[in-house]
Motif scaffolding. Sequence first.
Motif, PDB file in Angstrom:
ATOM      1  N   THR A 117      41.513  27.053  23.620  1.00  0.00           N
ATOM      2  CA  THR A 117      41.667  27.380  22.197  1.00  0.00           C
ATOM      3  C   THR A 117      40.335  27.582  21.493  1.00  0.00           C
ATOM      4  O   THR A 117      40.299  28.095  20.371  1.00  0.00           O
ATOM      5  CB  THR A 117      42.453  26.283  21.470  1.00  0.00           C
ATOM      6  OG1 THR A 117      41.798  25.008  21.682  1.00  0.00           O
ATOM      7  CG2 THR A 117      43.884  26.196  22.002  1.00  0.00           C
ATOM      8  N   GLY A 118      39.223  27.162  22.108  1.00  0.00           N
ATOM      9  CA  GLY A 118      37.907  27.404  21.525  1.00  0.00           C
ATOM     10  C   GLY A 118      37.565  26.530  20.352  1.00  0.00           C
ATOM     11  O   GLY A 118      36.752  26.918  19.493  1.00  0.00           O
ATOM     12  N   ILE A 119      38.148  25.336  20.282  1.00  0.00           N
ATOM     13  CA  ILE A 119      37.866  24.434  19.159  1.00  0.00           C
ATOM     14  C   ILE A 119      36.426  23.924  19.212  1.00  0.00           C
ATOM     15  O   ILE A 119      35.737  24.049  20.225  1.00  0.00           O
ATOM     16  CB  ILE A 119      38.850  23.247  19.139  1.00  0.00           C
ATOM     17  CG1 ILE A 119      38.695  22.395  20.404  1.00  0.00           C
ATOM     18  CG2 ILE A 119      40.261  23.722  18.972  1.00  0.00           C
ATOM     19  CD1 ILE A 119      37.800  21.214  20.312  1.00  0.00           C
ATOM     20  N   MET A 124      48.676  24.357   6.025  1.00  0.00           N
ATOM     21  CA  MET A 124      47.264  24.184   5.688  1.00  0.00           C
ATOM     22  C   MET A 124      46.373  25.008   6.628  1.00  0.00           C
ATOM     23  O   MET A 124      45.313  25.492   6.222  1.00  0.00           O
ATOM     24  CB  MET A 124      46.899  22.701   5.742  1.00  0.00           C
ATOM     25  CG  MET A 124      47.648  21.847   4.729  1.00  0.00           C
ATOM     26  SD  MET A 124      47.380  22.335   3.007  1.00  0.00           S
ATOM     27  CE  MET A 124      45.802  21.579   2.692  1.00  0.00           C
ATOM     28  N   PHE A 125      46.814  25.182   7.871  1.00  0.00           N
ATOM     29  CA  PHE A 125      46.058  26.040   8.777  1.00  0.00           C
ATOM     30  C   PHE A 125      46.076  27.480   8.271  1.00  0.00           C
ATOM     31  O   PHE A 125      45.055  28.179   8.311  1.00  0.00           O
ATOM     32  CB  PHE A 125      46.622  25.958  10.194  1.00  0.00           C
ATOM     33  CG  PHE A 125      45.797  26.695  11.210  1.00  0.00           C
ATOM     34  CD1 PHE A 125      44.675  26.115  11.761  1.00  0.00           C
ATOM     35  CD2 PHE A 125      46.134  27.977  11.597  1.00  0.00           C
ATOM     36  CE1 PHE A 125      43.897  26.795  12.689  1.00  0.00           C
ATOM     37  CE2 PHE A 125      45.372  28.673  12.520  1.00  0.00           C
ATOM     38  CZ  PHE A 125      44.250  28.082  13.077  1.00  0.00           C
ATOM     39  N   ARG A 126      47.230  27.927   7.772  1.00  0.00           N
ATOM     40  CA  ARG A 126      47.319  29.281   7.215  1.00  0.00           C
ATOM     41  C   ARG A 126      46.430  29.420   5.971  1.00  0.00           C
ATOM     42  O   ARG A 126      45.852  30.489   5.717  1.00  0.00           O
ATOM     43  CB  ARG A 126      48.769  29.628   6.876  1.00  0.00           C
ATOM     44  CG  ARG A 126      49.654  29.832   8.098  1.00  0.00           C
ATOM     45  CD  ARG A 126      50.967  30.489   7.724  1.00  0.00           C
ATOM     46  NE  ARG A 126      51.761  29.683   6.796  1.00  0.00           N
ATOM     47  CZ  ARG A 126      52.656  28.777   7.173  1.00  0.00           C
ATOM     48  NH1 ARG A 126      52.871  28.545   8.468  1.00  0.00           N
ATOM     49  NH2 ARG A 126      53.342  28.095   6.272  1.00  0.00           N
ATOM     50  N   LEU A 127      46.318  28.332   5.191  1.00  0.00           N
ATOM     51  CA  LEU A 127      45.426  28.353   4.026  1.00  0.00           C
ATOM     52  C   LEU A 127      43.984  28.551   4.483  1.00  0.00           C
ATOM     53  O   LEU A 127      43.230  29.324   3.865  1.00  0.00           O
ATOM     54  CB  LEU A 127      45.565  27.052   3.244  1.00  0.00           C
ATOM     55  CG  LEU A 127      44.682  26.912   1.995  1.00  0.00           C
ATOM     56  CD1 LEU A 127      45.102  27.912   0.924  1.00  0.00           C
ATOM     57  CD2 LEU A 127      44.750  25.479   1.440  1.00  0.00           C
ATOM     58  N   ALA A 128      43.594  27.852   5.554  1.00  0.00           N
ATOM     59  CA  ALA A 128      42.241  28.026   6.095  1.00  0.00           C
ATOM     60  C   ALA A 128      42.028  29.462   6.563  1.00  0.00           C
ATOM     61  O   ALA A 128      40.961  30.049   6.332  1.00  0.00           O
ATOM     62  CB  ALA A 128      42.010  27.048   7.240  1.00  0.00           C
ATOM     63  N   PRO A 143      39.235  28.599  17.128  1.00  0.00           N
ATOM     64  CA  PRO A 143      37.792  28.466  16.913  1.00  0.00           C
ATOM     65  C   PRO A 143      37.410  27.940  15.535  1.00  0.00           C
ATOM     66  O   PRO A 143      36.329  27.365  15.376  1.00  0.00           O
ATOM     67  CB  PRO A 143      37.289  29.903  17.118  1.00  0.00           C
ATOM     68  CG  PRO A 143      38.252  30.487  18.097  1.00  0.00           C
ATOM     69  CD  PRO A 143      39.583  29.916  17.711  1.00  0.00           C
ATOM     70  N   ARG A 144      38.269  28.089  14.522  1.00  0.00           N
ATOM     71  CA  ARG A 144      37.954  27.547  13.204  1.00  0.00           C
ATOM     72  C   ARG A 144      38.243  26.043  13.130  1.00  0.00           C
ATOM     73  O   ARG A 144      37.898  25.395  12.138  1.00  0.00           O
ATOM     74  CB  ARG A 144      38.711  28.283  12.123  1.00  0.00           C
ATOM     75  CG  ARG A 144      40.177  27.983  11.974  1.00  0.00           C
ATOM     76  CD  ARG A 144      40.819  28.685  10.775  1.00  0.00           C
ATOM     77  NE  ARG A 144      40.772  30.133  10.912  1.00  0.00           N
ATOM     78  CZ  ARG A 144      39.963  30.902  10.180  1.00  0.00           C
ATOM     79  NH1 ARG A 144      39.167  30.373   9.273  1.00  0.00           N
ATOM     80  NH2 ARG A 144      39.965  32.212  10.371  1.00  0.00           N
TER      81      ARG A 144
END
Length: 308
Positions: free
Chosen positions: A295-297, A229-233, A274-275
């Motif tokens: 990680t910049g979250i 799902m992260f790759r989908l984002a 960041p995303r």
Amino acid sequence: MENIRRKLLKNALVMTLNEKDEILENCDLLIEDDLISEVGRGLNPQPGDQVIDCTGKLVMPGLVNAHLHSQENLFKGYLDNLPLEIWMLYTYPPLAYGPISHRLIYLRTMLGAIGMLKSGVTSVQDDFHEIPFATLEGESAAIQAYVDAGLRANVSMTETTKHLCDMIPYLREIFPKEVQDSIPNSRGSDEIYHTQEEIIQAWNGKEDVKIVVSTGAPQRCDIAHLQRMFRLAEQYDLPYHIHICETRAQRVTGHEFYGSTIAQFAESVGILAPRTTIAHNIWVDEKDLEVYARTGINAVHNTVSNLK
């Protein structure tokens, strides 16, 4: 209703939130075609302008509700004073209400939208959950409510892949087998992925809507699904929305499941960036904060929920 092209707000206390954080007293704002075109004192209306007396009123940029579950708009006053893990047994499977009609999904979302607008919220991140499983029709009903209310909306589809008894430590040991067998399984990753992509293609970028990818929480999904799902984002350049450590039990969960905190586990499987937006984050330590900084979250503080 007649579309008024120009609106003049008179005598307002204006909180600018500009670089100087100026607050302007007895100030006027001219709005043309929904854009602020002039700010000053003594602005004069033209024929046909809508003039609004804002004496004693505050004018400020709209607030952002960065984490909401619209399916809980009807839960107020329901099952109060319970720990989250027990509360969720009654509000989500296996003891959940539902399924409910798409019309009621629309109405409960609109109810929440009205409340937010009355409180000055003009943009919302809704981590939407539909029982028993997400559908394009159900999510569309919620999104349409925001469109009709005029709210800017980021809407995610929360669905998990693990069985409830595998999301919380010791439940397999505590729950009788007949209770475990009565709890429905989650859908597979393929079905969730297909529905999510269907929703993205139907709604993302239309009206004032952005679709957000959500996996609920790391401990509620298998690693492959979290990463998929992260790759989908990444593929659609969308935000990725999760919860981490909103309760003390979840603080324990990380060490029991992974031998580390949930935040450190999430970094190790590559879903922090960041995303990534993380809701709650209240049972964290210094190493978790280092992970977040590295990680910049984006961290979302949920004042009322966290206080409860």
